[in-house]
Structure formats: structure tokens, C-alpha cells
Design an enzyme around this catalytic site. Sequence first.
Site, PDB file in Angstrom:
ATOM      1  N   HIS A  71       0.824  -1.218   0.000  1.00 27.63           N
ATOM      2  CA  HIS A  71       0.000   0.000   0.000  1.00 27.63           C
ATOM      3  C   HIS A  71       0.857   1.267   0.000  1.00 27.63           C
ATOM      4  O   HIS A  71       0.516   2.260  -0.643  1.00 27.63           O
ATOM      5  CB  HIS A  71      -0.970  -0.026   1.178  1.00 27.63           C
ATOM      6  CG  HIS A  71      -2.019  -1.083   1.028  1.00 27.63           C
ATOM      7  ND1 HIS A  71      -2.331  -1.992   2.010  1.00 27.63           N
ATOM      8  CD2 HIS A  71      -2.798  -1.419  -0.040  1.00 27.63           C
ATOM      9  CE1 HIS A  71      -3.269  -2.810   1.573  1.00 27.63           C
ATOM     10  NE2 HIS A  71      -3.564  -2.493   0.335  1.00 27.63           N
ATOM     11  N   ASP A 146     -18.401  -1.109 -11.208  1.00 26.44           N
ATOM     12  CA  ASP A 146     -17.342  -1.597 -12.087  1.00 26.44           C
ATOM     13  C   ASP A 146     -16.445  -0.416 -12.462  1.00 26.44           C
ATOM     14  O   ASP A 146     -16.912   0.563 -13.038  1.00 26.44           O
ATOM     15  CB  ASP A 146     -17.989  -2.208 -13.355  1.00 26.44           C
ATOM     16  CG  ASP A 146     -16.959  -2.830 -14.274  1.00 26.44           C
ATOM     17  OD1 ASP A 146     -17.351  -3.652 -15.123  1.00 26.44           O
ATOM     18  OD2 ASP A 146     -15.753  -2.506 -14.146  1.00 26.44           O
ATOM     19  N   GLY A 147     -15.174  -0.530 -12.156  1.00 29.06           N
ATOM     20  CA  GLY A 147     -14.251   0.577 -12.418  1.00 29.06           C
ATOM     21  C   GLY A 147     -14.122   0.904 -13.890  1.00 29.06           C
ATOM     22  O   GLY A 147     -13.848   2.048 -14.277  1.00 29.06           O
ATOM     23  N   ASP A 165      -5.792  -0.630  -8.338  1.00 22.05           N
ATOM     24  CA  ASP A 165      -5.374  -1.608  -7.333  1.00 22.05           C
ATOM     25  C   ASP A 165      -6.307  -2.807  -7.442  1.00 22.05           C
ATOM     26  O   ASP A 165      -7.155  -3.059  -6.571  1.00 22.05           O
ATOM     27  CB  ASP A 165      -5.449  -0.968  -5.944  1.00 22.05           C
ATOM     28  CG  ASP A 165      -5.128  -1.955  -4.860  1.00 22.05           C
ATOM     29  OD1 ASP A 165      -5.437  -1.657  -3.689  1.00 22.05           O
ATOM     30  OD2 ASP A 165      -4.591  -3.033  -5.175  1.00 22.05           O
ATOM     31  N   THR A 167      -7.445  -6.929  -8.752  1.00 21.58           N
ATOM     32  CA  THR A 167      -7.011  -8.321  -8.798  1.00 21.58           C
ATOM     33  C   THR A 167      -6.281  -8.543 -10.119  1.00 21.58           C
ATOM     34  O   THR A 167      -6.133  -7.626 -10.918  1.00 21.58           O
ATOM     35  CB  THR A 167      -8.254  -9.237  -8.710  1.00 21.58           C
ATOM     36  OG1 THR A 167      -9.309  -8.665  -9.491  1.00 21.58           O
ATOM     37  CG2 THR A 167      -8.739  -9.390  -7.269  1.00 21.58           C
ATOM     38  N   PRO A 172     -13.342 -10.203 -13.306  1.00 28.15           N
ATOM     39  CA  PRO A 172     -13.863  -8.824 -13.405  1.00 28.15           C
ATOM     40  C   PRO A 172     -12.757  -7.796 -13.676  1.00 28.15           C
ATOM     41  O   PRO A 172     -13.020  -6.707 -14.156  1.00 28.15           O
ATOM     42  CB  PRO A 172     -14.512  -8.598 -12.036  1.00 28.15           C
ATOM     43  CG  PRO A 172     -13.975  -9.632 -11.125  1.00 28.15           C
ATOM     44  CD  PRO A 172     -13.605 -10.803 -11.978  1.00 28.15           C
TER      45      PRO A 172
HETATM   46  N1  SAM Z   1      -3.627  -6.185  -4.169  1.00 30.40           N
HETATM   47  C1  SAM Z   1      -4.229  -5.473  -3.059  1.00 30.40           C
HETATM   48  C2  SAM Z   1      -3.456  -5.701  -1.830  1.00 30.40           C
HETATM   49  O1  SAM Z   1      -2.618  -6.555  -1.843  1.00 30.40           O
HETATM   50  O2  SAM Z   1      -3.705  -5.066  -0.880  1.00 30.40           O
HETATM   51  C3  SAM Z   1      -5.632  -5.885  -2.870  1.00 30.40           C
HETATM   52  C4  SAM Z   1      -6.358  -5.624  -4.084  1.00 30.40           C
HETATM   53  S1  SAM Z   1      -8.058  -5.371  -3.870  1.00 30.40           S
HETATM   54  C5  SAM Z   1      -8.552  -6.540  -2.735  1.00 30.40           C
HETATM   55  C6  SAM Z   1      -8.489  -5.984  -5.475  1.00 30.40           C
HETATM   56  C7  SAM Z   1      -9.855  -5.523  -5.762  1.00 30.40           C
HETATM   57  O3  SAM Z   1     -10.094  -5.356  -7.159  1.00 30.40           O
HETATM   58  C8  SAM Z   1     -10.927  -6.508  -5.275  1.00 30.40           C
HETATM   59  O4  SAM Z   1     -11.531  -5.965  -4.137  1.00 30.40           O
HETATM   60  C9  SAM Z   1     -11.890  -6.632  -6.448  1.00 30.40           C
HETATM   61  O5  SAM Z   1     -13.247  -6.626  -6.058  1.00 30.40           O
HETATM   62  C10 SAM Z   1     -11.519  -5.396  -7.259  1.00 30.40           C
HETATM   63  N2  SAM Z   1     -11.899  -5.426  -8.677  1.00 30.40           N
HETATM   64  C11 SAM Z   1     -11.683  -6.407  -9.592  1.00 30.40           C
HETATM   65  N3  SAM Z   1     -12.201  -6.049 -10.795  1.00 30.40           N
HETATM   66  C12 SAM Z   1     -12.744  -4.799 -10.627  1.00 30.40           C
HETATM   67  C13 SAM Z   1     -13.413  -3.892 -11.496  1.00 30.40           C
HETATM   68  N4  SAM Z   1     -13.650  -4.186 -12.794  1.00 30.40           N
HETATM   69  N5  SAM Z   1     -13.815  -2.702 -10.983  1.00 30.40           N
HETATM   70  C14 SAM Z   1     -13.592  -2.394  -9.663  1.00 30.40           C
HETATM   71  N6  SAM Z   1     -12.964  -3.219  -8.791  1.00 30.40           N
HETATM   72  C15 SAM Z   1     -12.550  -4.411  -9.281  1.00 30.40           C
END
Ligand code: SAM
Length: 290
Positions: A71, A146-147, A165, A167, A172
Site C-alpha cells: 500500500h 465496475d471501475g 489496485d 485483482t 472482473p
Molecule cells: N492487491 C491489493 C493488496 O494486496 O492489498 C488488494 C487488491 S483489492 C482486494 C483488489 C480488488 O479489485 C478486489 O476488491 C476486487 O473486487 C476489485 N476489482 C476487480 N475487478 C474490478 C473492477 N472491474 N472494478 C472495480 N474493482 C474491481
Amino acid sequence: MQKNEVMAGWFTEQMADQGTAFSLRLGKGRHLHGEKTPYQTIDIYDTETFGILMVIDGCTMVSTRENFLYHEMMTHPALNSHAAPRDVAIIGGGDCGTLTQVLKHPEVRHATQIDIDERVTRLAEQYFPELTEVERDPRATLLFDDGIKWVKDAAQESLDLIIIDSTDPVGPAEGLFGRKFYKDCIRALRPGGLLVQQSESPLLHLDLIAEMAGYMHEAGFAATRLLHFPQPIYPSGWWSSLHARKGGTQWVERLDAAAVKALGTRYYSAEMHRAAFVMPPFVAARLGTR
Ligand code: SAM
């Protein structure tokens, strides 16, 4: 989707395509929670030495012990590479760790976090309250959307910094790694604005990073550069983020000693800021200087 299992008191994430695995010995609480949301599967574990661990679709996401590395390095190098970052958007980041670090900067006027899955944040409130207390900051806005769509609909030149940030580029998050999305990002950024995206492992995913940088240039970004840092619970333990600049002829560097000290960081410093942008020869050769 990684395969993972709880075997003989250990949580293991197998990266089958890499022939590697990562394990943490479980504590007394073992598997604390599991659920399938409309977007992904989320598991929470109690580990013996890394505190609480959140896993999404079998991939380790964040743990109590080490999340500061990720972070801090996903935020401070970006914010200190912009002359005056007022309006920030975080795509993903549902655990609020990135938001926590962004709002340590007094110059940030507003930070909007857009995560597709509200359950990530609700579970983080329960298991990582040290990350989610930032929700009380009046400059913070949390949206669950959805971002990809949110950036597409964002007002033109309304943002100074977009931090992705997310996945990994499957499920998604797949559409967050492509030229169409980067075109929407550059339209939403003001001149001098920055796009910063978690870009996986320089050891395991260098071709993906090169592809992402190529798409960012095709979208119109003037320059890109890679930042790297240790990330123990992710594949290879070595992670990166790709920075893309809208316009301008050089990278900004704002490293006032008092301001950096006031951030109270544990890994980030002015020296680490500079070092993290230095590329090992094999990475520089593959990415070239852009
Ligand atoms: N890598 C970070 C860490 O280690 O702290 C954590 C990442 S965060 C948990 C990843 C987030 O991306 C997830 O909460 C997931 O729901 C989100 N995500 C995935 N696809 C997305 C999209 N299209 N729009 C918004 N959020 C999305």
C-alpha cells in the site's frame, strides 16, 4: 484462478502455471470465513505469523503483517510524482489500504474508491479495521461499481491520479488491462495526470508489463516507467506498478524531507522512491526506455 488448499494446518496458494506455491501456517482460528459473492470467492484465514489473510478467487490479496509494503509503494511514489495531486480515483482497493495511504497526503482534496465488490470492504471492516477506519475521512468517497464503467463515465479532465489496485487480469479485472480502458483513463485525467496500475511480477510477468506499457502509449500517454518493490505473499515475492504520464516532458519528483517524514511510512522513503524506479538490466532491456 489459483488452486489453493488447507493441508496439515497450512494455507497454500499454488501458482500452477509457474510451478510455484506460497504457504502460510494457519493459527488457531484457521479458516475464519468464506463466501461466494456475485463477482468472486472471498476467504479469510487466521495465520500464525502474518496475522489475518484475505484470499480472493484463490489468490492471496492482503495480510495484516505485510500489506504496508504494497500500500505504501502503490501510493506515495505516485503522489510524489505529481506536482499537485488534488483529485484521486482508486479502482479496486476494496480493503481500503491504498485509500489509507493516499489520504495521508494533505494536498489530496478528494479520493474516490470504486470497487466492484462491496463484500471486500465489509469483510475488511471486520478483519482489517486498521485499514478501513479511513472511511471516516471526509475527503473519502467509497463507491461499489465496475471501475471500467466508472472511468468511462468520469468527467473529462477531472482527475489528477488514477490508481488501479485490482485483482489479476482475469475475471472482473480483465478489462482493466487494455487499450480501451487506458483511453478512458487518459480522457479523465488532467494534463500532467498519472495512471498507476499494479502490474504483477517483473520476474514472472515481464511480457504482460511490456504489453501494458505498449497499450498505454497507444492510448496517448507520453511516458511510462516501472516501479518495483518486495511483496512477500504474491507470486515470486517481487511486485511492480506501471506509471503512465499524460503529457509533460519529465517526471515530477516531490521529495521534501519533512513532508516524506510526516507520512510516517515504514518502507517508503525518499531513497526508496528513487531506488524503486531503477530498473535491473534485464527489465530495462525488455521494456526499453519510453
Ligand atoms: N492487491 C491489493 C493488496 O494486496 O492489498 C488488494 C487488491 S483489492 C482486494 C483488489 C480488488 O479489485 C478486489 O476488491 C476486487 O473486487 C476489485 N476489482 C476487480 N475487478 C474490478 C473492477 N472491474 N472494478 C472495480 N474493482 C474491481
